[in-house]
Scaffold this motif. Structure first.
Motif, PDB file in Angstrom:
ATOM      1  N   ASP A  33      -4.878 -24.358  22.302  1.00 49.36           N
ATOM      2  CA  ASP A  33      -3.606 -24.358  23.030  1.00 49.36           C
ATOM      3  C   ASP A  33      -2.425 -24.484  22.073  1.00 49.36           C
ATOM      4  OD1 ASP A  33      -4.857 -24.094  25.468  1.00 49.36           O
ATOM      5  OD2 ASP A  33      -4.749 -26.239  25.961  1.00 49.36           O
ATOM      6  N   LEU A  34      -2.556 -25.347  21.082  1.00 51.98           N
ATOM      7  CA  LEU A  34      -1.480 -25.515  20.096  1.00 51.98           C
ATOM      8  C   LEU A  34      -1.287 -24.237  19.273  1.00 51.98           C
ATOM      9  CD1 LEU A  34      -2.238 -29.130  18.845  1.00 51.98           C
ATOM     10  CD2 LEU A  34      -0.280 -28.391  20.216  1.00 51.98           C
ATOM     11  N   ALA A  35      -2.388 -23.601  18.910  1.00 51.83           N
ATOM     12  CA  ALA A  35      -2.296 -22.352  18.144  1.00 51.83           C
ATOM     13  C   ALA A  35      -1.602 -21.264  18.954  1.00 51.83           C
ATOM     14  CB  ALA A  35      -3.689 -21.891  17.710  1.00 51.83           C
ATOM     15  N   TRP A  36      -1.962 -21.137  20.234  1.00 48.26           N
ATOM     16  CA  TRP A  36      -1.324 -20.123  21.082  1.00 48.26           C
ATOM     17  C   TRP A  36       0.144 -20.417  21.292  1.00 48.26           C
ATOM     18  CZ3 TRP A  36      -2.830 -15.513  21.504  1.00 48.26           C
ATOM     19  CH2 TRP A  36      -4.180 -15.188  21.504  1.00 48.26           C
ATOM     20  N   SER A  37       0.502 -21.692  21.437  1.00 47.01           N
ATOM     21  CA  SER A  37       1.915 -22.012  21.642  1.00 47.01           C
ATOM     22  C   SER A  37       2.734 -21.783  20.375  1.00 47.01           C
ATOM     23  CB  SER A  37       2.077 -23.448  22.144  1.00 47.01           C
ATOM     24  OG  SER A  37       1.624 -24.367  21.182  1.00 47.01           O
ATOM     25  N   ALA A  38       2.107 -21.884  19.207  1.00 45.98           N
ATOM     26  CA  ALA A  38       2.820 -21.646  17.946  1.00 45.98           C
ATOM     27  C   ALA A  38       2.836 -20.174  17.543  1.00 45.98           C
ATOM     28  CB  ALA A  38       2.179 -22.467  16.828  1.00 45.98           C
ATOM     29  N   ALA A  39       1.945 -19.365  18.095  1.00 46.43           N
ATOM     30  CA  ALA A  39       1.803 -17.970  17.662  1.00 46.43           C
ATOM     31  C   ALA A  39       3.102 -17.166  17.684  1.00 46.43           C
ATOM     32  CB  ALA A  39       0.724 -17.265  18.486  1.00 46.43           C
ATOM     33  N   PRO A  40       3.933 -17.247  18.737  1.00 50.10           N
ATOM     34  CA  PRO A  40       5.158 -16.436  18.729  1.00 50.10           C
ATOM     35  C   PRO A  40       6.102 -16.766  17.570  1.00 50.10           C
ATOM     36  CG  PRO A  40       4.720 -17.257  20.933  1.00 50.10           C
ATOM     37  CD  PRO A  40       3.740 -17.932  20.012  1.00 50.10           C
ATOM     38  N   THR A  41       6.118 -18.020  17.136  1.00 48.97           N
ATOM     39  CA  THR A  41       7.009 -18.387  16.034  1.00 48.97           C
ATOM     40  C   THR A  41       6.401 -18.054  14.671  1.00 48.97           C
ATOM     41  OG1 THR A  41       6.149 -20.647  15.971  1.00 48.97           O
ATOM     42  CG2 THR A  41       8.068 -20.236  17.365  1.00 48.97           C
ATOM     43  N   LEU A  42       5.084 -17.899  14.608  1.00 51.45           N
ATOM     44  CA  LEU A  42       4.419 -17.599  13.338  1.00 51.45           C
ATOM     45  C   LEU A  42       4.316 -16.106  13.051  1.00 51.45           C
ATOM     46  CD1 LEU A  42       1.497 -20.177  13.552  1.00 51.45           C
ATOM     47  CD2 LEU A  42       3.580 -20.345  12.168  1.00 51.45           C
ATOM     48  N   ASN A  45     -10.792 -12.421  27.907  1.00 51.13           N
ATOM     49  CA  ASN A  45     -11.919 -13.127  28.528  1.00 51.13           C
ATOM     50  C   ASN A  45     -12.816 -13.815  27.511  1.00 51.13           C
ATOM     51  OD1 ASN A  45     -11.156 -12.376  31.112  1.00 51.13           O
ATOM     52  ND2 ASN A  45     -12.356 -10.496  31.041  1.00 51.13           N
ATOM     53  N   ASN A  46     -13.027 -13.185  26.367  1.00 49.62           N
ATOM     54  CA  ASN A  46     -14.002 -13.706  25.405  1.00 49.62           C
ATOM     55  C   ASN A  46     -13.406 -14.533  24.281  1.00 49.62           C
ATOM     56  OD1 ASN A  46     -16.212 -12.473  26.706  1.00 49.62           O
ATOM     57  ND2 ASN A  46     -15.663 -10.521  25.753  1.00 49.62           N
ATOM     58  N   LEU A  47     -12.111 -14.388  24.008  1.00 50.51           N
ATOM     59  CA  LEU A  47     -11.524 -15.084  22.861  1.00 50.51           C
ATOM     60  C   LEU A  47     -10.373 -16.015  23.212  1.00 50.51           C
ATOM     61  CD1 LEU A  47     -11.494 -12.129  20.318  1.00 50.51           C
ATOM     62  CD2 LEU A  47     -13.130 -14.013  20.448  1.00 50.51           C
ATOM     63  N   VAL A  48      -9.672 -15.736  24.290  1.00 51.35           N
ATOM     64  CA  VAL A  48      -8.464 -16.495  24.602  1.00 51.35           C
ATOM     65  C   VAL A  48      -8.729 -17.627  25.587  1.00 51.35           C
ATOM     66  CG1 VAL A  48      -6.140 -16.333  25.581  1.00 51.35           C
ATOM     67  CG2 VAL A  48      -7.006 -14.507  24.112  1.00 51.35           C
ATOM     68  N   ASN A  49      -9.519 -17.381  26.589  1.00 47.76           N
ATOM     69  CA  ASN A  49      -9.753 -18.382  27.635  1.00 47.76           C
ATOM     70  C   ASN A  49     -10.393 -19.649  27.084  1.00 47.76           C
ATOM     71  OD1 ASN A  49      -8.696 -16.801  29.651  1.00 47.76           O
ATOM     72  ND2 ASN A  49     -10.667 -15.976  30.286  1.00 47.76           N
ATOM     73  N   PRO A  50     -10.070 -20.791  27.697  1.00 44.87           N
ATOM     74  CA  PRO A  50     -10.739 -22.039  27.291  1.00 44.87           C
ATOM     75  C   PRO A  50     -12.252 -21.926  27.490  1.00 44.87           C
ATOM     76  CG  PRO A  50      -8.883 -22.489  28.760  1.00 44.87           C
ATOM     77  CD  PRO A  50      -9.082 -21.000  28.745  1.00 44.87           C
ATOM     78  N   ARG A  51     -12.978 -22.592  26.648  1.00 44.47           N
ATOM     79  CA  ARG A  51     -14.438 -22.617  26.681  1.00 44.47           C
ATOM     80  C   ARG A  51     -15.058 -21.227  26.493  1.00 44.47           C
ATOM     81  NH1 ARG A  51     -13.276 -27.250  28.316  1.00 44.47           N
ATOM     82  NH2 ARG A  51     -14.042 -28.791  29.695  1.00 44.47           N
ATOM     83  N   SER A  52     -14.358 -20.386  25.756  1.00 41.00           N
ATOM     84  CA  SER A  52     -14.891 -19.059  25.426  1.00 41.00           C
ATOM     85  C   SER A  52     -15.294 -19.068  23.950  1.00 41.00           C
ATOM     86  CB  SER A  52     -13.842 -17.979  25.701  1.00 41.00           C
ATOM     87  OG  SER A  52     -12.736 -18.133  24.836  1.00 41.00           O
ATOM     88  N   MET A  53     -15.600 -17.894  23.412  1.00 36.33           N
ATOM     89  CA  MET A  53     -16.009 -17.803  22.009  1.00 36.33           C
ATOM     90  C   MET A  53     -14.847 -18.055  21.052  1.00 36.33           C
ATOM     91  SD  MET A  53     -18.668 -14.586  21.927  1.00 36.33           S
ATOM     92  CE  MET A  53     -17.353 -13.518  21.520  1.00 36.33           C
ATOM     93  N   GLY A  54     -13.604 -17.832  21.497  1.00 36.95           N
ATOM     94  CA  GLY A  54     -12.444 -17.965  20.623  1.00 36.95           C
ATOM     95  C   GLY A  54     -12.330 -19.301  19.922  1.00 36.95           C
TER      96      GLY A  54
END
Length: 132
Positions: free
Chosen positions: A73-82, A52-61
């Motif tokens: 969004d790009l960071a989350w989509s790349a995370a599994p490969t990184l 809720n606080n770090l992942v959702n758009p327009r949150s603190m993350g």
């Protein structure tokens, strides 16, 4: 490191997987579940708060990581490969002994898998090697 290794790897992947597996596969009275319960206490609520606080758009993350919503969004989509865990090195081994060594020996993994791919060890990987 923080977004991929900690938030994605620890909270969204490993923490959730362990707690869900424990709750779905072990009865309340199972000795292993009783042993693991103190170590997983509040994991679901902590991960829910992180979502809720770090992942959702327009949150603190996005602000904490200095990313726009598109960048997040790009960071989350790349995370599994990184995310590096040792599994990728183990899968590349044809010798069964090296498979298990790559999977279980963190020092071997860093020296023989991470270092050749990076060219040199970053301070983070160097510290991980010292601790190992």
């Amino acid at each position: 490191v923080t977004l991929v290794d900690h938030l994605y790897g620890v909270h969204m992947q490993a923490g959730n997987a362990c707690v869900v597996a424990m709750r779905q596969q072990l009865s309340k009275d199972h000795p292993i579940r009783r042993f693991l319960t103190p170590f997983s206490f509040q994991t679901i609520s902590v991960n829910d708060n992180a979502r809720n606080n770090l992942v959702n758009p327009r949150s603190m993350g996005p602000r904490c990581f200095a990313l726009t919503d598109i960048g997040m969004d790009l960071a989350w989509s790349a995370a599994p490969t990184l995310l590096q865990s040792g599994v990728e090195a183990a899968k590349a081994q044809t010798d069964p002994k090296l498979y298990w060594r790559a999977l279980l020996d963190r020092g071997w993994y860093i020296e023989n898998w991470v270092k050749p791919r990076l060219g040199k060890l970053t301070p983070w990987w160097g510290q991980a090697l010292e601790v190992w």
